[in-house]
Enzyme design. Structure first.
Site, PDB file in Angstrom:
ATOM      1  N   PRO A   2      -3.365   1.327   2.260  1.00 46.50           N
ATOM      2  CA  PRO A   2      -4.099   1.660   1.037  1.00 46.50           C
ATOM      3  C   PRO A   2      -4.087   0.488   0.051  1.00 46.50           C
ATOM      4  O   PRO A   2      -3.074  -0.186  -0.095  1.00 46.50           O
ATOM      5  CB  PRO A   2      -3.308   2.838   0.451  1.00 46.50           C
ATOM      6  CG  PRO A   2      -2.588   3.426   1.594  1.00 46.50           C
ATOM      7  CD  PRO A   2      -2.306   2.301   2.540  1.00 46.50           C
ATOM      8  N   GLU A  51      24.918  -2.885 -11.902  1.00 43.80           N
ATOM      9  CA  GLU A  51      23.916  -3.930 -11.662  1.00 43.80           C
ATOM     10  C   GLU A  51      24.578  -5.281 -11.409  1.00 43.80           C
ATOM     11  O   GLU A  51      24.122  -6.053 -10.564  1.00 43.80           O
ATOM     12  CB  GLU A  51      22.940  -4.031 -12.841  1.00 43.80           C
ATOM     13  CG  GLU A  51      22.127  -2.765 -13.105  1.00 43.80           C
ATOM     14  CD  GLU A  51      21.330  -2.282 -11.895  1.00 43.80           C
ATOM     15  OE1 GLU A  51      20.980  -3.110 -11.023  1.00 43.80           O
ATOM     16  OE2 GLU A  51      21.081  -1.067 -11.795  1.00 43.80           O
TER      17      GLU A  51
HETATM   18  P1  ADP Z   1      -8.720   0.382  -0.086  1.00 45.21           P
HETATM   19  O1  ADP Z   1     -10.095   0.880   0.085  1.00 45.21           O
HETATM   20  O2  ADP Z   1      -8.236  -0.466   1.032  1.00 45.21           O
HETATM   21  O3  ADP Z   1      -7.722   1.434  -0.427  1.00 45.21           O
HETATM   22  P2  ADP Z   1      -9.916  -0.874  -2.324  1.00 45.21           P
HETATM   23  O4  ADP Z   1     -10.979  -1.654  -1.654  1.00 45.21           O
HETATM   24  O5  ADP Z   1     -10.340   0.395  -2.944  1.00 45.21           O
HETATM   25  O6  ADP Z   1      -8.720  -0.595  -1.342  1.00 45.21           O
HETATM   26  O7  ADP Z   1      -9.206  -1.806  -3.386  1.00 45.21           O
HETATM   27  C1  ADP Z   1      -8.984  -1.387  -4.702  1.00 45.21           C
HETATM   28  C2  ADP Z   1      -9.124  -2.551  -5.653  1.00 45.21           C
HETATM   29  O8  ADP Z   1      -8.107  -3.521  -5.418  1.00 45.21           O
HETATM   30  C3  ADP Z   1     -10.413  -3.295  -5.476  1.00 45.21           C
HETATM   31  O9  ADP Z   1     -11.424  -2.730  -6.248  1.00 45.21           O
HETATM   32  C4  ADP Z   1     -10.064  -4.688  -5.976  1.00 45.21           C
HETATM   33  O10 ADP Z   1     -10.151  -4.760  -7.371  1.00 45.21           O
HETATM   34  C5  ADP Z   1      -8.620  -4.822  -5.588  1.00 45.21           C
HETATM   35  N1  ADP Z   1      -8.468  -5.545  -4.321  1.00 45.21           N
HETATM   36  C6  ADP Z   1      -7.956  -5.069  -3.180  1.00 45.21           C
HETATM   37  N2  ADP Z   1      -7.936  -5.997  -2.215  1.00 45.21           N
HETATM   38  C7  ADP Z   1      -8.483  -7.101  -2.756  1.00 45.21           C
HETATM   39  C8  ADP Z   1      -8.751  -8.411  -2.256  1.00 45.21           C
HETATM   40  N3  ADP Z   1      -8.458  -8.764  -0.997  1.00 45.21           N
HETATM   41  N4  ADP Z   1      -9.313  -9.294  -3.092  1.00 45.21           N
HETATM   42  C9  ADP Z   1      -9.602  -8.962  -4.355  1.00 45.21           C
HETATM   43  N5  ADP Z   1      -9.381  -7.754  -4.887  1.00 45.21           N
HETATM   44  C10 ADP Z   1      -8.816  -6.824  -4.108  1.00 45.21           C
HETATM   45 ZN    ZN Z   2      21.914   0.424  -7.678  1.00 45.22          ZN
END
Ligand code: ADP
Ligand code: ZN
Ligand code: MG
Length: 621
Positions: free
Chosen positions: A214, A435
């Site tokens: 994710p 810690e």
């Molecule tokens: P997934 O669909 O894999 O769960 P998303 O494509 O929805 O992830 O990613 C969520 C957000 O995280 C994107 O809109 C972007 O802003 C950021 N993001 C994720 N991966 C990248 C990447 N490789 N480069 C730039 N931004 C990213």
């Molecule tokens: Zn601890």
């Protein structure tokens, strides 16, 4: 029929019924209600002039005053003066065989009457039905667009397909996952110049499945492909396909492909494919039938589909292992693009992409931020950049500075600072020693990640303090010695507490949990126990419905082995605790000094930590 019409009809029916009731009441009211004995008295004394006989009553006219007492009317009211001249009466009919003879003898005009019972019969049928209908419509209205309501729209398929043209996302917005981008370049090229591929007769992949954890940018990447190729993007989430009613999802799939054909060249994107494409035959709850039908429809559509029409199907999932194998067969989602969590360089590039919009102060070193965020996915990094900007804005800064990034990372890693949470001095001292213990052991063990920050400011929901370690590089393999060092670091907080105060607190619960998990993994999965040898010993959950489904959660090993596993886990943990105790006892002065300093300053960085170590070690010599 629309609502308004329906309503005025109801009013009409209601008013009519009311009128009827009133009318019958009034007509009854005029007549005097007699007892049968009174009626007979009147009859025998010849005071009755006319009678009409119906099934259940006799009505007629008579000289009622002859009875010589006040009468009561139908509603039980005593007769008023002006009604004294009223001669109509009504009497309930009782079985009386001599009635006709008596009437004849008294020379009364009499007639039978067939009452019009049609109305009452109809009413007695219709009224309950009407009542039912009213309640039902009210319920329906109450439910609004709820389940029963949507029963009406089954045919309509209000599929939530999002069609986007001219997406402004391009490959430039996607960073750190160059292999995946490279793989999808070909698709972009095909969508841009389909005739070139058609001429050569090459077969372009029909379905492309993007697989990754994710937040790694799967959705982003699919959109970038559409943006880059300047084609329409039809997206729909797998969970939206599956509906309450069997057949709706399948209708949606057909709808989707029909739309796509009209919009070609375009991309169909099914997000969260696993929601729809779970392997069939897996134990599940209701809704299985619907999901299967939808899935079958999808397979049928994909098969009867020619890529040369310029439509490419993409899908994303973070759980490829649960997908139905039929989905992955050639001609379906046969091309897989895997997205990994970004490495150090990739993280820096992603941070750069997102930081482009911000005004950064010159002291910001994104490479350093990348180094502090191993294991973070693109979405987490985007989140950190955003948090940093918000923090800087709140402090009314002209540009975003490095400490904003530091704080943003801490927030994302450990939650919000809770500076105002009030802790008793004794509690603070316990946390400080805890810690300090983690930090010292992390510095002492050769393979442990080096400490970047130690803090006793409470954060988030559970953490009363934290020690942040920075891996020097991304790791894909860990050696046994490294895992043992990790165990030591995890247990160090607890041991430090017990050394300083003679007992442990509840603060080490999370450490203990993680240490136990790690030890168990070492024994059962990595084959790192001398007694059990090189074997994996996992609980196996059978995913299929088998006749002996009861046994679906079963162990691959005997009760005896289970006991040995428990012993081995315990041994790993007690050994680690013993090692840590030795080290911390030897470094007791450093431990106490560090805790003291933490109580003063609340947060120490790496240089301060190393200074304390150097100072106390020098003193000891
Ligand atoms: P997934 O669909 O894999 O769960 P998303 O494509 O929805 O992830 O990613 C969520 C957000 O995280 C994107 O809109 C972007 O802003 C950021 N993001 C994720 N991966 C990248 C990447 N490789 N480069 C730039 N931004 C990213
Ligand atoms: Zn601890
Ligand atoms: Mg997504």
């Amino acid at each position: 029929m629309d609502d308004k019409q329906q309503f005025s009809m109801w009013y009409f029916v209601g008013a009519a019924m009311l009128l009827l009731a009133i009318q019958s009441l009034f007509s009854m009211q005029r007549a005097q209600l007699l007892q049968y004995s009174d009626f007979q008295t009147l009859l025998h004394s010849g005071k009755i002039s006319e009678v009409s006989i119906s099934e259940d009553r006799l009505t007629g006219t008579a000289d009622l005053n002859a009875l010589g007492r006040p009468m009561t009317d139908f509603l039980g009211r005593t007769q008023s003066a002006e009604q004294l001249n009223n001669h109509t009466f009504v009497v309930a009919r009782v079985p009386d065989e001599s009635l006709v003879t008596d009437l004849r003898a008294a020379q009364v005009k009499f007639s039978g009457r067939i009452e019009n019972r049609l109305l009452s019969t109809v009413l007695s049928w219709i009224a309950p039905a009407l009542l039912f209908f009213v309640i039902w419509t009210l319920l329906m209205r109450r439910m609004g667009s709820g389940q029963i309501g949507s029963m009406m729209d089954i045919g309509k398929s209000k599929a939530k397909i999002y069609v986007q043209k001219n997406l402004d996302v391009t490959f430039a917005d996607v960073a750190g996952i160059d292999e995946a981008k490279l793989e999808l370049m070909e698709v972009v090229d095909f969508l841009k110049h389909p005739e070139r591929y058609r001429r050569l007769g090459g077969r372009i992949p029909k379905g492309i499945l993007i697989v990754g954890a994710p937040g790694t940018g799967k959705t982003l990447l699919a959109r970038a492909v559409a943006g880059e190729a300047r084609v329409s993007f039809l997206s729909l989430s797998g969970s939206e396909f599956v509906e309450m009613f069997v057949g709706v999802g399948a209708a949606r799939v057909r709808d989707l492909f029909q739309q796509a054909e009209k919009l070609a060249p375009c991309i169909i994107f099914i997000d969260e494919l696993d929601a729809l494409g779970k392997a069939r035959g897996v134990i599940g709850v209701a809704g299985n039938e619907e999901r299967e039908q939808t899935l079958n429809q999808l397979l049928v559509q994909m098969d009867g589909f020619d890529t040369r029409s310029g439509v490419i199907i993409m899908a994303a999932t973070n759980r490829p292992e649960i997908l139905d194998p039929a989905l992955l067969r050639p001609g379906r989602f046969d091309r897989h693009v895997a997205i990994d969590r970004p490495d150090l360089k990739g993280r820096e590039q992603i941070l750069l992409v997102h930081a482009k919009r911000l005004t950064l102060s010159p002291d910001v070193d994104l490479a350093q931020v990348a180094a502090r965020t191993p294991g973070f996915a693109g979405a987490d990094l985007a989140n950190i950049v955003n948090e940093a900007a918000l923090l800087a804005a709140r402090l009314n800064k002209k540009s975003v500075q490095m400490d904003d990034f530091e704080e943003a990372i801490d927030r994302v890693v450990a939650g919000l600072e809770m500076r105002h949470r009030i802790m008793r001095p004794q509690e603070k001292a316990t946390v400080a020693h805890h810690e300090a213990g983690h930090a010292l052991i992390a510095e002492d063990r050769p393979t442990a990640d080096k400490v970047t920050r130690v803090s006793i400011i409470p954060r988030g929901i559970g953490a009363l303090g934290f020690t942040q370690q920075l891996p020097t590089e991304d790791r894909y393999l860990l050696k046994q010695s490294e895992l043992l060092d990790r165990l030591d670091v995890l247990l160090a907080g607890r041991v430090a507490e017990s050394l300083a105060f003679g007992e442990v607190s509840t603060g080490a619960q999370n450490d203990l949990q993680r240490a136990t998990d790690l030890a168990r993994h070492m024994v059962t999965e990595y084959g790192m126990s001398r007694t059990l040898g090189p074997a994996t010993l996992q609980n196996v959950r059978s995913p299929l419905v088998t006749p002996d489904a009861v046994n679906s959660l079963r162990s691959e090993y005997s009760e005896h082995t289970a006991q040995i596993i428990d012993e081995e886990v315990r041994r790993l943990l007690t050994d680690a605790e013993q090692r840590v105790r030795v080290t911390l006892t030897a470094q007791r002065t450093t431990l106490d000094r560090l805790a003291q300093l933490l109580l003063q300053k609340e947060t120490l960085d790496r240089t301060e930590l190393l200074a304390v170590r150097a100072e106390t070690v020098a003193n000891a010599h």
